[in-house]
Motif scaffolding. Structure first.
Motif, short mmCIF file in Angstrom:
data_model
loop_
_atom_site.label_atom_id
_atom_site.label_comp_id
_atom_site.label_asym_id
_atom_site.label_seq_id
_atom_site.Cartn_x
_atom_site.Cartn_y
_atom_site.Cartn_z
N ILE A 61 149.49 134.04 46.09
CA ILE A 61 150.88 133.79 45.67
C ILE A 61 150.99 132.46 44.94
N GLN A 62 150.32 131.44 45.49
CA GLN A 62 150.38 130.12 44.85
C GLN A 62 149.76 130.17 43.46
N TRP A 63 148.65 130.88 43.32
CA TRP A 63 147.96 130.98 42.03
C TRP A 63 148.86 131.66 40.98
N VAL A 64 149.39 132.83 41.34
CA VAL A 64 150.23 133.57 40.38
C VAL A 64 151.49 132.77 40.07
N ARG A 65 152.05 132.11 41.05
CA ARG A 65 153.24 131.29 40.82
C ARG A 65 152.94 130.17 39.83
N ASP A 66 151.82 129.46 40.05
CA ASP A 66 151.46 128.36 39.16
C ASP A 66 151.21 128.86 37.74
N ARG A 67 150.50 129.99 37.63
CA ARG A 67 150.16 130.49 36.30
C ARG A 67 151.40 130.97 35.56
N CYS A 68 152.32 131.64 36.26
CA CYS A 68 153.54 132.12 35.61
C CYS A 68 154.40 130.96 35.14
N LYS A 69 154.38 129.88 35.91
CA LYS A 69 155.15 128.71 35.50
C LYS A 69 154.58 128.13 34.22
N GLU A 70 153.25 128.09 34.13
CA GLU A 70 152.60 127.57 32.93
C GLU A 70 152.89 128.46 31.72
N ALA A 71 152.88 129.78 31.93
CA ALA A 71 153.06 130.72 30.82
C ALA A 71 154.52 131.01 30.50
N GLY A 72 155.44 130.44 31.25
CA GLY A 72 156.86 130.68 31.00
C GLY A 72 157.32 132.08 31.37
N LEU A 73 156.68 132.67 32.36
CA LEU A 73 157.05 134.01 32.82
C LEU A 73 157.95 133.90 34.06
N ARG A 74 158.79 134.89 34.22
CA ARG A 74 159.74 134.90 35.34
C ARG A 74 159.28 135.90 36.39
N ILE A 75 159.19 135.44 37.63
CA ILE A 75 158.78 136.31 38.73
C ILE A 75 160.04 136.87 39.39
N LEU A 76 160.20 138.18 39.28
CA LEU A 76 161.39 138.82 39.86
C LEU A 76 161.25 138.99 41.36
N SER A 77 160.08 139.35 41.84
CA SER A 77 159.86 139.50 43.28
C SER A 77 158.39 139.36 43.58
N ALA A 78 158.12 138.91 44.79
CA ALA A 78 156.75 138.79 45.28
C ALA A 78 156.75 139.07 46.77
N ALA A 79 155.76 139.78 47.22
CA ALA A 79 155.73 140.13 48.63
C ALA A 79 154.29 140.21 49.11
N LYS A 80 154.08 139.72 50.32
CA LYS A 80 152.76 139.89 50.94
C LYS A 80 152.61 141.32 51.41
N VAL A 81 151.44 141.86 51.23
CA VAL A 81 151.15 143.23 51.65
C VAL A 81 149.85 143.21 52.42
N SER A 82 149.88 143.71 53.65
CA SER A 82 148.69 143.72 54.49
C SER A 82 148.14 145.14 54.57
N GLY A 83 146.92 145.34 54.11
CA GLY A 83 146.33 146.67 54.18
C GLY A 83 145.02 146.73 53.42
N HIS A 84 144.42 147.92 53.39
CA HIS A 84 143.19 148.16 52.66
C HIS A 84 143.41 149.29 51.66
N LEU A 85 142.64 149.27 50.60
CA LEU A 85 142.69 150.38 49.67
C LEU A 85 141.86 151.52 50.24
N PRO A 86 142.40 152.73 50.33
CA PRO A 86 141.73 153.84 51.02
C PRO A 86 140.32 154.12 50.52
N GLU A 87 140.11 154.08 49.20
CA GLU A 87 138.81 154.49 48.69
C GLU A 87 137.73 153.44 48.93
N SER A 88 138.14 152.24 49.39
CA SER A 88 137.16 151.17 49.61
C SER A 88 136.85 150.95 51.07
#
Length: 418
Positions: free
Chosen positions: A348-375
């Motif tokens: 979250i911190q990484w994407v937040r910092d990068r979006c701030k640098e690139a002038g992008l707006r983050i509409l929503s962010a959420a933590k998701v706990s889980g695994h991808l089924p095929e992996s």
């Protein structure tokens, strides 16, 4: 069987001794006041062993393995996990009393209350049933009586519960027609019955449940333990203990808390993670590939991306951001984090910092706990972001919102909507 049981005696527990002595004390007190038959309450002089309330234990994989190897239960009161509970419901799906087992698990009533449940106290259209009677068995003889004042209650039904109860009622209506033609139908006015309409005996229900658990291959629990399971599952969903107390029919929330709220591993992890997430922490990370969001990936000015991670043995997490689970990474970092929670904070911190640098707006962010089924358990899903190509809204605008864990299919679906 009678010959084999000859000479054997059932061991009376300390709790039962106290209940017996309390009953005797009450009777003697009544005799002293009303009939003057006794000069002293001798039951009060009896010294009994202390009662230690057994703590409900969850059937964790380690305890299940020990039970399979030795046949020993870790404790007298055991509780299934949500996965084990679901496996039991799947196993009894075609059982005559499937709606009864379903009701025990999701509503947590007592067995005597369900055996006495009148037909007219169930309203599936309005989604409720009312507990207004119970059956008590003494020496296998049945006695009907009114529940305690706090146990008379109305239980709300979910759509699924109403559907299951409706299917059970339809089966019994069909059985009524078939058995009535043979003049063998027993009109008991009970909602849950045998195939011939005869009412259920509480002891028979317990024995039948025990046999079904044995046939399912699941670790053993008692019928009464389903009340523990029902309370635990409700707490796992974040319901207040007062709501659980009223549904179980207890006189106080303290009884509910002390008796039925065994802590599931999922609930314990949630409580621990909620404590650590209250205080924001900066998580250092190294950029392996700078995050780039090409304009062609934006649909109507928005893009949905996910942060996935692979954990190494040295607690190093390699985190990648992708638009789809099978696409090439749009960026990658590496961080040393002791837990998945900390790794998600780094993402979250990484994407937040990068979006701030690139002038992008983050509409929503959420933590998701889980695994991808095929992996399997290798690839962890950490977070989900909805990013707009408009102006950056600043650090105060970064407000994580809860979302359900999403797999690859949900990721592709979200990307299509965006």
């Amino acid at each position: 069987m009678r010959e084999g049981r000859r000479g054997l005696r059932k061991v009376t527990s300390a709790a039962t001794m106290h209940r017996i002595n309390d009953t005797l004390s009450s009777a003697i007190t009544w005799g002293m006041k009303r009939e003057e038959a006794f000069s002293r309450n001798w039951a009060r002089l009896v010294e009994l062993p202390a009662v230690a309330r057994p703590k409900p234990l969850v059937w964790t994989p380690e305890r299940v393995e020990h039970w399979k190897r030795t046949g020993e239960k870790p404790g007298p009161v055991m509780v299934w996990t949500p996965e084990q509970t679901g496996a039991f419901l799947d196993f009894v799906r075609d059982n005559w009393l499937y709606d009864l087992w379903h009701t025990f698990i999701f509503l947590g009533p007592r067995r005597g209350e369900m055996c006495a449940l009148p037909v007219q106290e169930v309203n599936l259209a309005a989604l409720w049933l009312r507990i207004s009677a119970q059956i008590v068995g003494v020496a296998y003889r049945l006695y009907g009586e009114a529940p305690k004042a706090e146990s008379v209650r109305t239980l709300n039904l979910s759509d699924e519960s109403a559907e299951v109860l409706g299917q059970g009622r339809a089966k019994r209506d069909k059985a009524r027609e078939e058995w009535s033609s043979a003049k063998a139908w027993v009109e008991s006015d009970r909602f849950f019955t045998h195939e011939n309409g005869e009412g259920l005996h509480p002891d028979w229900v317990s024995r039948r449940f025990k046999r079904l658990v044995e046939l399912s291959g699941l670790p053993p629990v008692r019928l009464h333990d389903l009340r523990h399971i029902s309370a635990s599952l409700s707490l796992l969903q974040g319901n207040d203990i007062k709501v659980v107390q009223e549904r179980l029919g207890h006189s106080s929330r303290q009884i509910t808390s002390d008796t039925y709220t065994s802590v599931l591993p999922e609930l314990a992890r949630r409580e621990t993670e909620s404590m650590t997430s209250v205080i924001p922490r900066s998580v250092p990370y190294d950029v392996l590939r700078q995050l780039e969001l090409p304009q062609k990936l934006f649909n109507d000015g928005m893009i949905v991306v996910h942060a996935d991670a692979v954990r190494a043995r040295d607690d190093a997490w390699t985190i990648s951001v992708k638009a789809r689970h099978d696409d090439r990474p749009l960026g990658r970092i590496k961080t040393a984090a002791a837990s998945q929670e900390r790794a998600a904070q780094a993402a979250i911190q990484w994407v937040r910092d990068r979006c701030k640098e690139a002038g992008l707006r983050i509409l929503s962010a959420a933590k998701v706990s889980g695994h991808l089924p095929e992996s399997g358990n290798r690839l962890h899903r950490l977070a989900r972001f909805v990013i707009d190509s408009g102006a950056e809204m600043g650090l105060d605008g970064w407000t994580p919102v809860p979302v359900s864990p999403s797999g690859p299919e949900a990721s592709e679906r979200d990307q299509g909507v965006a």
